[in-house]
Motif scaffolding. Structure first.
Motif, mmCIF file in Angstrom:
data_model
loop_
_atom_site.group_PDB
_atom_site.id
_atom_site.type_symbol
_atom_site.label_atom_id
_atom_site.label_comp_id
_atom_site.label_asym_id
_atom_site.label_seq_id
_atom_site.Cartn_x
_atom_site.Cartn_y
_atom_site.Cartn_z
ATOM 1 N N PRO A 52 0.835 -1.213 0.000
ATOM 2 C CA PRO A 52 0.000 0.000 0.000
ATOM 3 C C PRO A 52 0.866 1.258 0.000
ATOM 4 O O PRO A 52 1.956 1.294 0.573
ATOM 5 N N GLN A 70 -7.290 -2.292 -1.036
ATOM 6 C CA GLN A 70 -6.312 -2.340 -2.129
ATOM 7 C C GLN A 70 -6.372 -3.662 -2.892
ATOM 8 O O GLN A 70 -6.101 -3.710 -4.086
ATOM 9 N N LYS A 73 -9.433 -3.441 -5.294
ATOM 10 C CA LYS A 73 -9.118 -2.458 -6.324
ATOM 11 C C LYS A 73 -8.137 -3.035 -7.331
ATOM 12 O O LYS A 73 -8.317 -2.903 -8.554
ATOM 13 N N SER A 74 -7.077 -3.673 -6.833
ATOM 14 C CA SER A 74 -6.076 -4.275 -7.723
ATOM 15 C C SER A 74 -6.703 -5.357 -8.578
ATOM 16 O O SER A 74 -6.436 -5.455 -9.787
ATOM 17 N N ALA A 154 -5.194 1.944 -7.789
ATOM 18 C CA ALA A 154 -5.347 0.882 -6.795
ATOM 19 C C ALA A 154 -4.763 1.253 -5.447
ATOM 20 O O ALA A 154 -5.010 0.564 -4.445
ATOM 21 N N GLY A 155 -3.963 2.323 -5.389
ATOM 22 C CA GLY A 155 -3.367 2.741 -4.122
ATOM 23 C C GLY A 155 -2.223 1.875 -3.667
ATOM 24 O O GLY A 155 -2.002 1.703 -2.459
ATOM 25 N N VAL A 156 -1.474 1.306 -4.630
ATOM 26 C CA VAL A 156 -0.340 0.442 -4.299
ATOM 27 C C VAL A 156 0.857 0.850 -5.147
ATOM 28 O O VAL A 156 0.737 1.619 -6.099
#
Length: 315
Positions: A52, A70, A73-74, A154-156
């Motif tokens: 993350p 996450q 989302k991913s 995705a916030g990663v």
């Protein structure tokens, strides 16, 4: 595709729903690797993992998995976005064909709508690809943490696997979480797991080879490549080598390999012909090739530049 074309009545639905079946299998595959390795299938292949985006310096192990937000989302961005993009491209292609052979009146609202859609799609696609290009340039120049906008959404971000990650993954794969003595039941389960793993590895390897072979067959029998294939297969068969054994000046091969076929003596300054591979005395073959421009044994066209001097340990 092969099954659908060979037996369309039985397997035609597989080709009709190919995209949906593929996205379902891709969903299961990516879900497995995200939950097990915190990475997609291709990212795990290159020893990468997803973490993350945050200010924390301590990176979680790959076996810990991503946070639920996450993770989903991913998963959706890995599977759903390529599926929707492929469907949109197929829709545009079908609309273009329909526009060429359309039976709608020129002034109909449907005609105006999909013509406007076809006119706007190249700009939308250019904006999409430009977004990825700009993100990659920023990543190369060190101005961004992500090489793909999908990772940012995705916030990663991607990092390399550490030694601790690799050890944790191997430990999780083998299932050896303790050093206690195993019972007979545990040993049987372990043997079954190993056997299933070997079968799965064999199937995956065979599947890869089969896919390559099927793609080769698809390319070979493709109508677009028929001209190339015809040009390769229509070449005339080369004639067999011309032997001059029946001619008066031809060289009959001696039984001893150390004897020159021309002078019938032990070779001096052994010299091979690059066109045929036969070995002669240098003086004999030089004079013959200079006079006749061919190999004394096979009749292949030969020039003086094809003479290759052989050096023995004694010389």
């Amino acid at each position: 595709q092969v099954l659908a074309e060979s037996q369309p009545g039985r397997y035609g639905f597989l080709w009709h729903w190919f995209d949906e079946i593929y996205v379902l299998l891709d969903f299961l595959l990516q879900q497995h690797y995200l939950a097990r390795c915190s990475a997609s299938f291709s990212e795990n292949f290159y020893s990468l993992k997803r973490i993350p985006v945050g200010d924390g310096r301590q990176q979680p192990l790959a076996t810990a998995g991503l946070p639920q937000r996450q993770h989903w989302k991913s998963l959706l961005l890995l599977v759903l976005v390529p599926y929707l993009k492929g469907k949109l491209e197929k829709l545009v292609s079908s609309l273009r064909e329909e526009d060429e052979y359309s039976i709608h009146p020129p002034s109909s609202s449907w005609k105006r709508f999909y013509r406007a859609f076809l006119a706007a799609y190249p700009f939308v696609n250019m904006t999409w690809e430009g977004w990825f290009l700009i993100q990659q340039l920023c990543y190369i120049l060190g101005k961004a943490q992500h090489h793909s906008p999908m990772l940012r959404l995705a916030g990663v971000r991607l990092v390399r696997l550490t030694a601790e990650d690799i050890q944790a993954l191997e430990k999780k794969l083998s299932g050896s979480t303790s050093t206690q003595t195993c019972s007979i039941k545990a040993r049987v389960q372990s043997a079954v797991r190993k056997a299933l793993g070997g079968i799965a590895f064999s199937l995956s390897t065979g599947l890869s080879v089969s896919v390559f072979f099927l793609q080769f067959l698809d390319w070979w029998y493709s109508s677009e490549n028929q001209e190339t294939i015809k040009s390769l297969t229509a070449l005339p068969t080369p004639p067999p080598p011309v032997h001059l054994d029946q001619e008066a000046g031809s060289a009959l091969l001696p039984q001893l390999k150390t004897v020159c076929p021309l002078c019938r003596r032990v070779r001096v300054n052994a010299t091979a012909l690059a066109t045929s591979g036969f070995v002669f005395c240098y003086r004999c073959v030089y004079g013959y090739v200079k006079a006749h421009q061919r190999c004394p044994v096979t009749g292949y066209a030969t020039e003086l530049q094809h003479l290759v001097k052989l050096y023995t340990p004694e010389s």
